[in-house]
Scaffold this motif. Structure first.
Motif, PDB file in Angstrom:
ATOM      1  N   GLY A 172       0.806  -1.214   0.000  1.00 41.72           N
ATOM      2  CA  GLY A 172       0.000   0.000   0.000  1.00 41.72           C
ATOM      3  C   GLY A 172       0.838   1.262   0.000  1.00 41.72           C
ATOM      4  O   GLY A 172       0.532   2.232  -0.703  1.00 41.72           O
ATOM      5  N   GLY A 173       1.918   1.268   0.778  1.00 40.90           N
ATOM      6  CA  GLY A 173       2.778   2.442   0.828  1.00 40.90           C
ATOM      7  C   GLY A 173       3.505   2.695  -0.482  1.00 40.90           C
ATOM      8  O   GLY A 173       3.673   3.847  -0.899  1.00 40.90           O
ATOM      9  N   GLN A 174       3.935   1.629  -1.160  1.00 44.38           N
ATOM     10  CA  GLN A 174       4.593   1.778  -2.453  1.00 44.38           C
ATOM     11  C   GLN A 174       3.626   2.342  -3.490  1.00 44.38           C
ATOM     12  O   GLN A 174       3.991   3.203  -4.294  1.00 44.38           O
ATOM     13  CB  GLN A 174       5.145   0.430  -2.908  1.00 44.38           C
ATOM     14  CG  GLN A 174       6.342  -0.046  -2.098  1.00 44.38           C
ATOM     15  CD  GLN A 174       6.743  -1.475  -2.418  1.00 44.38           C
ATOM     16  OE1 GLN A 174       5.907  -2.301  -2.798  1.00 44.38           O
ATOM     17  NE2 GLN A 174       8.026  -1.784  -2.258  1.00 44.38           N
ATOM     18  N   LYS A 175       2.384   1.887  -3.456  1.00 45.39           N
ATOM     19  CA  LYS A 175       1.381   2.429  -4.382  1.00 45.39           C
ATOM     20  C   LYS A 175       1.119   3.904  -4.095  1.00 45.39           C
ATOM     21  O   LYS A 175       0.925   4.701  -5.032  1.00 45.39           O
ATOM     22  CB  LYS A 175       0.084   1.631  -4.264  1.00 45.39           C
ATOM     23  CG  LYS A 175       0.176   0.209  -4.806  1.00 45.39           C
ATOM     24  CD  LYS A 175      -1.144  -0.533  -4.601  1.00 45.39           C
ATOM     25  CE  LYS A 175      -1.051  -1.959  -5.110  1.00 45.39           C
ATOM     26  NZ  LYS A 175      -2.297  -2.730  -4.863  1.00 45.39           N
ATOM     27  N   GLN A 176       1.113   4.277  -2.813  1.00 48.44           N
ATOM     28  CA  GLN A 176       0.890   5.677  -2.458  1.00 48.44           C
ATOM     29  C   GLN A 176       1.986   6.572  -3.024  1.00 48.44           C
ATOM     30  O   GLN A 176       1.719   7.649  -3.568  1.00 48.44           O
ATOM     31  CB  GLN A 176       0.833   5.832  -0.930  1.00 48.44           C
ATOM     32  CG  GLN A 176      -0.456   5.353  -0.281  1.00 48.44           C
ATOM     33  CD  GLN A 176      -1.629   6.238  -0.615  1.00 48.44           C
ATOM     34  OE1 GLN A 176      -2.335   5.996  -1.604  1.00 48.44           O
ATOM     35  NE2 GLN A 176      -1.860   7.250   0.182  1.00 48.44           N
ATOM     36  N   ARG A 177       3.233   6.132  -2.896  1.00 46.70           N
ATOM     37  CA  ARG A 177       4.345   6.933  -3.419  1.00 46.70           C
ATOM     38  C   ARG A 177       4.290   7.036  -4.939  1.00 46.70           C
ATOM     39  O   ARG A 177       4.579   8.087  -5.519  1.00 46.70           O
ATOM     40  CB  ARG A 177       5.682   6.345  -2.959  1.00 46.70           C
ATOM     41  CG  ARG A 177       5.989   6.658  -1.497  1.00 46.70           C
ATOM     42  CD  ARG A 177       7.345   6.132  -1.093  1.00 46.70           C
ATOM     43  NE  ARG A 177       7.286   4.715  -0.758  1.00 46.70           N
ATOM     44  CZ  ARG A 177       8.310   3.885  -0.844  1.00 46.70           C
ATOM     45  NH1 ARG A 177       9.476   4.312  -1.301  1.00 46.70           N
ATOM     46  NH2 ARG A 177       8.183   2.616  -0.491  1.00 46.70           N
TER      47      ARG A 177
END
Length: 316
Positions: free
Chosen positions: A144-149
Motif C-alpha cells: 500500500g505504501g509503495q502504491k501511495q508513493r
C-alpha cells in the motif's frame, strides 16, 4: 504572504446522491453548503469524520462530480467544463490510487510524463520517492505504501500548479511519511496550492497552513492551526493525558473550565485553560479516587481536541 487570488474557491456547494432505494426515491444530501478557499504557497487541509463529505468535495473541486448547486472556481475556471489546458495545470492523487494493476511503476511514470509538455524529470522524481527500488515490479504486487508513493509521483509528474492529495500518508511507513512530508513542504515553498484530506490529525497539524473541518456535509469551522487550537480569549489550551484503570468515574462539574474524556479504555484526556489550582484539584481527585496515574503528559491543545469537540464527543 499568500497570493490574494485563490487557486481554488468553493462557495455554497451542494451535492445530492441517490435515491437510496427505488421504494422511497429520496436523494441523500452529502454536501450542504461547503465553502473553502486554497491559495498558492499554502497547504490547505480538509478534515472530517468518515462520511463528512471530504472526498466528494475534492471530486467536485476537480471536476469529477457535478454539484447540484454552488460554485467551484479552479484556477479561475469551472473544472467540470474545463478542457486539457486546465487539467494539465492540476495534479490529482486519489485515495484508491487509480493505478493500472498490470503496469510497472517506472514505465507508467514515463508514459504519464509523455502526456505533458514540460514534465518533471522522471528519474529525479522516482529517485526522490524511492520508486527505483521497485521500478519493474507489477503494480498489483506493490504494498500500500509503495502504491501511495507511485500515485503521488503520477500526480506531480506534470509539474502542476494545484495539487490534490486524498489521504497522502495512508499506508506509509515512518520513513516514507518523512520523505513525503519533506516533498510537500518543498512544493509549498515552490508556490503550489496543495489541498489534502487526512484522517490523521497529527499529520494535518504538522503540514497545514489552513484547515477546514467538515461535519455532515457542512463547513463547520476553519482557520489556521494556531487559531483553531486557541480559545475565544486567544489563550492556548493545555491537553493533559494520563493512564489509569478503565472506567474511572470522571469528576463532572467539579472542574467547569475543563473537558474530560476517556479516549480509549484506561486512557484519559483533560483539555482546557489550566491554572495551578486546577492541577492541584486534579491531584486531590486522584487521591480521593485512590488512583495513581501510570503516566502523565501535558501539551498544548491539538487539532484532535478541536475535532472531538466539533464531533460532540465531550464527556463532562
Amino acid at each position: 504572504m499568500p497570493n490574494p487570488s485563490p487557486a481554488l474557491e468553493v462557495e455554497a456547494l451542494v451535492k445530492d446522491f441517490g435515491p437510496v432505494s427505488a421504494l422511497d426515491g429520496k436523494m441523500v444530501r452529502v454536501l450542504d453548503g461547503v465553502h473553502l478557499r486554497a491559495y498558492p504557497g499554502q497547504v490547505t487541509a480538509l478534515l472530517g469524520a468518515n462520511g463528512a463529505g471530504k472526498t466528494t468535495t475534492l471530486e467536485c473541486a476537480q471536476g469529477l462530480q457535478r454539484p447540484n448547486s454552488g460554485t467551484v472556481r479552479l484556477l479561475g475556471e469551472n473544472p467540470f467544463n474545463a478542457g486539457a489546458a486546465l487539467r494539465s495545470r492540476v495534479g490529482v492523487m486519489l485515495q484508491e490510487g487509480g493505478l493500472p494493476p498490470s503496469a510497472r511503476p517506472l514505465a507508467l511514470l514515463n508514459h504519464v510524463a509523455a502526456m505533458y509538455g514540460a514534465p518533471r524529470p522522471v528519474a529525479e522524481l522516482a529517485d526522490r520517492l524511492g520508486i527505483n527500488s521497485y521500478a519493474t515490479t507489477g503494480i498489483r504486487r506493490l504494498s500500500g505504501g509503495q502504491k501511495q508513493r507511485l500515485a503521488l509521483a503520477c500526480a506531480l509528474i506534470g509539474n502542476p500548479e494545484v495539487l490534490f492529495l486524498d489521504e497522502p500518508s495512508a499506508g506509509l511507513d515512518p520513513q516514507s511519511r518523512t520523505i513525503v512530508f519533506e516533498l510537500i513542504r518543498e512544493l509549498r515553498a515552490e508556490g503550489l496550492a496543495i489541498i489534502l484530506t487526512t484522517h490523521l490529525l497529527d499529520d494535518a497539524q504538522k503540514l497545514a497552513d489552513y484547515v477546514y473541518i467538515l461535519d455532515t456535509g457542512r463547513t463547520v469551522t476553519h482557520g489556521t492551526v494556531a487559531y483553531l487550537t486557541a480559545d475565544d480569549a486567544g489563550d492556548t489550551y493545555r491537553d493533559l493525558r494520563f493512564q489509569a484503570a478503565p472506567g474511572l468515574g470522571l469528576p463532572g462539574d467539579t472542574f467547569p473550565a475543563l473537558t474530560f474524556r476517556e479516549t480509549d479504555p484506561g486512557r484519559y484526556s483533560v483539555a482546557g485553560c489550566f491554572t495551578p489550582a486546577d492541577l492541584a484539584g486534579l491531584a486531590r481527585w486522584w487521591e480521593d479516587a485512590g488512583v495513581l496515574p501510570l503516566s502523565i503528559t501535558m501539551q498544548p491543545r491539538s487539532l484532535e481536541d478541536v475535532f472531538l469537540d466539533i464531533s460532540g464527543r465531550e464527556i463532562r
